[in-house]
Design an enzyme around this catalytic site. Structure first.
Site, mmCIF file in Angstrom:
data_model
loop_
_atom_site.group_PDB
_atom_site.id
_atom_site.type_symbol
_atom_site.label_atom_id
_atom_site.label_comp_id
_atom_site.label_asym_id
_atom_site.label_seq_id
_atom_site.Cartn_x
_atom_site.Cartn_y
_atom_site.Cartn_z
ATOM 1 N N CYS A 291 48.796 74.109 70.125
ATOM 2 C CA CYS A 291 49.393 72.784 69.933
ATOM 3 C C CYS A 291 50.010 72.286 71.233
ATOM 4 C CB CYS A 291 50.425 72.807 68.809
ATOM 5 S SG CYS A 291 51.647 74.103 68.969
ATOM 6 N N GLU B 248 55.865 71.039 62.270
ATOM 7 C CA GLU B 248 55.404 71.250 63.642
ATOM 8 C C GLU B 248 53.943 70.837 63.656
ATOM 9 O OE1 GLU B 248 53.753 71.930 66.722
ATOM 10 O OE2 GLU B 248 53.507 73.978 65.999
#
Length: 539
Positions: A330, A296
């Protein structure tokens, strides 16, 4: 995620004192916050001046001692002794032994342990959320909300523990059964970043546990106290149930521990959250040994506001997505594409909204905007602002470091850049929003997809056809494709992750559990004959 100079360290622990007009006397700086009366609550989490950063059924650590700092004032909180490579080796061995016990426990009973972990987190949610706010720097409501995410995924995992399994498939041969059997991969390594020091571990840990895996966690060095506090909560649940503590092991550390995990064939799956730059190195090391990785990585997320957008939704959504967690998610919105007919109005509304953001100590419940995590992040913010100016951008709001203690920068809006400006294609982990004009759907969908990352995206429109084109094969190429909501704020029920340089991994809900298991296809002959597949005769 934030780019870092050292592979797998996720980010370096700060060692120097804050310089500037707000510097404190050396005598004051030598006093750890944990020893000050107003921070006595830290001891409710089992923390003390110097904490052991290795847990494998017992606490220890023979590595470097680091100090973690509060981003709001750059004062030292407490110290943590990191893991040595020898500690890591010992911990992996104990985790593998613990797996032999854990894998034999039926999945619903594993779910019961995860339920107890969720309940234990509930009991500590306020104090643990306060630690997240103190050590990471996010505002208190987000710190508590992050712990709530771990609680929620525990609840989700408990239900999942009674549902995981493969189908019985129709066989082409009579007297035969075709079954998909799912088994745990074994040892799941989890490397997490500073920006979500609780939730991302929780997403991985809760699902991995009910699938029958044991976990080995390496958190970010600058949030080591959070890693220790969370592990203490989990360890008590395991110990109360007379289970090996090594089921959920911890090795605080830097690049040496991260590299060891990536190269270790005993780590059957490595989940890594961090920058694309470091994630590439992790992926290569894991692939070199034919291991599994769940990556990720970076996100360069866009919001698109069409001419029919509801501006009462667009402005607060862009505000939260761009400045929430001080731009260190993010899923932070870094690009805002506005139809040329409403561009100026939206920018003006955003500037007014930015001016009302309440800035202050992140643990103050009235504050909406806190500091960046490190002084290095402040430098990166300033560098990005200067680069944007060089490339033709105009700073219409913010762009400076705030004159106050801590790592505070002004939330920033930049207009006038080309959609293909290099700085707009670079993920800067800071609250900088690049705003662009667009003319039509075709070009803006292409602009959304032209960056290398593919994590989150969102459009604001009332056009039903456009919505389904956005969701379709020629629409957004991201893993998260939203409509009339921000790019950030994912729920645990859906799989979380992205495409392209975001890494392709999926965590949390949906069928993400399959990544923590290995699949076997089993054919069982319960007849007295031996027919071969495809009708082959071999006599």
């Amino acid at each position: 995620m934030w780019r870092l100079p050292r592979a797998l360290c996720v980010h370096a622990a700060k060692t120097s004192k804050l310089s500037g007009p707000w510097s404190r006397p050396a005598a004051f700086m030598s006093t750890l916050l944990i020893n000050q009366p107003q921070y006595a609550w830290l001891k409710e989490l089992g923390l003390r001046e110097e904490n052991e950063g290795v847990y494998n059924g017992s606490w220890g650590g023979r590595g470097e001692v680091i100090t973690t700092y509060c981003p709001a004032n750059n004062e030292p909180i407490a110290r943590v002794r990191q893991a040595s490579v020898a500690d890591y080796e010992e911990t992996v061995k104990k985790a593998r032994e613990a797996w032999k016990i854990w894998a034999d426990i039926p999945a619903p009973k594993r779910g019961e342990i995860v339920r107890q972990i969720g309940d234990a987190l509930r009991e500590k949610i306020q104090v643990l959320g306060s630690l997240v706010s103190l050590e990471m720097g996010k505002i208190l409501v987000e710190g508590v909300g992050e712990v709530q995410e771990y609680v929620d995924i525990c609840d989700y995992a408990v239900g999942l523990s009674r549902m995981i399994g493969g189908p019985i498939l129709p066989s082409e041969r009579s007297g035969h059964a075709l079954i998909e059997q799912w088994n745990p991969v074994g040892l799941v390594g989890i490397i997490t970043a500073f920006n979500f020091p609780v939730a991302v571990y929780g997403w991985n840990n809760a699902i991995a546990m009910i699938c029958g895996n044991v976990c080995l966690w390496k958190g970010a060095p600058t949030t080591s106290l959070i890693s220790v506090a969370v592990t203490k909560i989990i360890a008590k649940v395991l110990e109360d149930n007379k289970l090996p503590g090594a089921i959920c092991s911890l090795t605080c550390g830097g690049a040496d521990i991260g590299t060891a995990m990536a190269k270790d064939e005993r780590v059957n799956l490595l989940s890594f959250t961090g920058s694309t730059q470091v994630g590439k190195q992790v992926g290569l090391m894991v692939q070199e040994r034919f291991g599994r990785s769940l990556l990720e990585l970076g996100g360069n997320n866009a919001i698109i506001a069409f001419e029919d957008a509801d501006l009462s939704l667009v402005v607060p959504s862009a505000l939260f997505a761009a400045v929430g967690t001080a731009g260190q998610r993010c899923t932070t919105a870094r690009r805002l594409f506005i139809h040329e007919s409403i561009h100026d109005e939206v920018v003006n509304r955003l500037k007014k909204a930015y001016a009302q953001i309440r800035v202050g100590n992140p643990w103050d419940p009235n504050v909406l905007y806190g500091p960046l995590h490190t002084k290095q992040a402040v430098s990166m913010f300033l560098g990005a602002v200067e680069e944007a100016k060089k490339e033709g951008g105009t700073v219409v709001y913010g762009g400076k470091v705030m004159d106050r203690p801590g790592n505070y920068v002004e939330p920033t809006i930049v207009t006038g850049l080309g959609h293909d400006a290099s700085i707009a294609h670079t993920e800067t982990f800071a609250p900088i929003l690049y705003v662009f004009k667009f003319k039509n759907e075709e070009e803006v969908f292409a602009w959304n997809n032209e960056v290398k990352q593919g994590l989150s995206s969102s459009i604001f429109t009332k056009d039903l056809g456009r919505i389904f084109r956005w969701l379709g094969p020629k629409g957004s190429d991201c893993g998260i494709v939203n409509v009339n909501i921000p790019t950030s704020g994912a729920e645990i029920g859906g799989a979380f992750g992205g495409e392209k340089h975001t890494g392709g991994g999926r965590e949390s809900g949906s069928d993400a559990w399959k990544q923590y298991m290995r699949r076997s296809t089993c054919t069982i002959n319960y007849s007295k004959d031996l027919p071969l597949a495809q009708g082959i005769k071999f006599q």
